[in-house]
Design a protein around this motif. Structure first.
Motif, short mmCIF file in Angstrom:
data_model
loop_
_atom_site.label_atom_id
_atom_site.label_comp_id
_atom_site.label_asym_id
_atom_site.label_seq_id
_atom_site.Cartn_x
_atom_site.Cartn_y
_atom_site.Cartn_z
N HIS A 35 0.84 -1.19 0.00
CA HIS A 35 0.00 0.00 0.00
C HIS A 35 0.88 1.25 0.00
O HIS A 35 1.96 1.26 0.58
N ALA A 36 0.38 2.28 -0.65
CA ALA A 36 1.04 3.58 -0.67
C ALA A 36 0.00 4.63 -0.31
O ALA A 36 -1.14 4.57 -0.75
N VAL A 37 0.41 5.59 0.51
CA VAL A 37 -0.51 6.63 0.96
C VAL A 37 -0.59 7.72 -0.10
O VAL A 37 0.43 8.17 -0.64
N ILE A 38 -1.81 8.14 -0.39
CA ILE A 38 -2.01 9.16 -1.42
C ILE A 38 -1.21 10.43 -1.09
O ILE A 38 -1.16 10.87 0.05
N GLY A 39 -0.55 10.98 -2.11
CA GLY A 39 0.26 12.17 -1.94
C GLY A 39 1.67 11.91 -1.48
O GLY A 39 2.49 12.84 -1.42
N SER A 40 2.01 10.66 -1.18
CA SER A 40 3.34 10.33 -0.66
C SER A 40 4.31 9.99 -1.78
O SER A 40 3.98 10.03 -2.97
N THR A 41 5.54 9.65 -1.39
CA THR A 41 6.58 9.19 -2.30
C THR A 41 6.96 7.77 -1.93
O THR A 41 7.15 7.47 -0.75
N VAL A 42 7.06 6.89 -2.91
CA VAL A 42 7.44 5.50 -2.63
C VAL A 42 8.60 5.09 -3.52
O VAL A 42 8.79 5.63 -4.62
N THR A 43 9.39 4.16 -3.03
CA THR A 43 10.53 3.65 -3.78
C THR A 43 10.36 2.17 -4.06
O THR A 43 10.15 1.37 -3.12
N LEU A 44 10.43 1.78 -5.32
CA LEU A 44 10.36 0.39 -5.75
C LEU A 44 11.80 -0.11 -5.95
O LEU A 44 12.62 0.59 -6.54
N ASN A 95 18.79 -0.03 -9.69
CA ASN A 95 18.23 -0.89 -8.64
C ASN A 95 16.98 -0.35 -7.98
O ASN A 95 16.33 -1.07 -7.22
N LYS A 96 16.64 0.89 -8.25
CA LYS A 96 15.44 1.44 -7.60
C LYS A 96 14.80 2.51 -8.47
O LYS A 96 15.47 3.18 -9.25
N VAL A 97 13.48 2.63 -8.28
CA VAL A 97 12.70 3.66 -8.96
C VAL A 97 11.86 4.36 -7.91
O VAL A 97 11.13 3.72 -7.16
N THR A 98 11.97 5.69 -7.87
CA THR A 98 11.20 6.47 -6.91
C THR A 98 10.03 7.14 -7.61
O THR A 98 10.21 7.83 -8.61
#
Length: 286
Positions: A35-44, A95-98
């Protein structure tokens, strides 16, 4: 001798294939949040081992639509347009995508695909679904509950929570024990966009057994949960106590009614009559 050479040659081929099978391209770590919170930033994250091969490219897809690519043969990483996806290139690499400014359209299936160059061309991939949630800005809140109650009174409690996504569900507990569904009425209130709030009403008759402990406390708890999210439970508790005189006499009488003592003998009947008389006199005086 020729037969020995043939056996040795076959053995070497077997060992070579075994080593190549063990030391081939593979993903060593893959991370997409549930889950990701709306408006936030996540890193895959997508870590890999090319073994004896040479890296060709790392690609990311959302619902099978490519939105990110890294390749040693090009000087820069590339981002492609995709619904609900905004890539922060300064915080992304092989290695990662933000992803920034997460919105409801960001929900979907995310896949990392790694490939090696010819002649040892191989592909390894993994995928996982990510859902976007919006937590309530306040609540749950219990209202319309008094600080004191008497046995026999009707208790009505309302619980509400701010708009959220997924739609919240509300549940009740009395002194830590779940409340039967027939004591509860529930209503969903549509909010802006995908958001919705909920209001629940609990109604029951106060009984002597509800007031526990030396302080004769009644604890009413309301819990809010977003869909099936296990980490989204919010709760609040309101404590009421048993009202004292003159209602303490009525509570004593209620205990007699509840236990059936009024029909078990003459002495108990006399006790009940005395309690009724004292209750009548006390209320007259007050």
């Amino acid at each position: 001798m020729g037969k020995f050479n043939h056996i040795l040659y076959s053995y070497l081929i077997f060992i070579s294939c075994l080593i190549n099978g063990i030391r081939s391209l593979k993903l060593t770590d893959f991370l997409v949040p549930d889950h990701a919170v709306i408006g936030s930033t996540v890193t895959l994250k997508c870590y890999f081992d090319v073994a004896f091969g040479t890296l060709n490219s790392v690609k990311w897809y959302k619902n099978e639509h490519e939105f990110f690519r890294y390749s040693p043969s090009i000087s820069d990483i590339i981002a492609f347009p995709a619904d609900g996806v905004i890539v922060d290139l300064n915080s992304s690499d092989k290695n990662k995508v933000t992803l920034k400014e997460i919105n409801f359209n960001s929900s979907g299936l995310y896949k990392c695909e790694v490939s090696t160059d010819l002649p040892d061309f191989k592909i390894a991939f993994d995928s996982k679904n990510m859902s976007v949630v919006a937590y309530p800005e306040w609540g749950p809140v219990i209202t319309d509950v008094a600080e004191k109650y008497s046995v026999g009174q009707t208790i009505t409690a309302n619980c509400s929570v701010a708009p959220s996504y997924p739609s919240p569900t509300l549940s009740w507990e009395i002194n830590g024990r779940p409340v039967d569904s027939w004591d509860v009425s529930d209503k969903e209130v549509p909010g802006p966009g995908k958001l919705s709030s909920r209001r629940s009403t609990l109604q029951f008759i106060a009984e002597d057994q509800h007031f526990e402990g030396s302080n004769q406390a009644l604890n009413i708890r309301c819990r809010a949960k977003l869909g099936t999210l296990t980490s989204s439970t919010l709760e609040t508790t309101f404590t009421s106590t048993l009202a004292q005189s003159p209602d303490s006499l009525e509570s004593a009488l209620q205990r007699y009614r509840n236990t059936g003592a009024m029909i078990n003998g003459t002495s108990h009947n006399i006790t009940a009559v005395i309690l009724l008389f004292l209750l009548f006199i006390t209320r007259k005086v007050l």
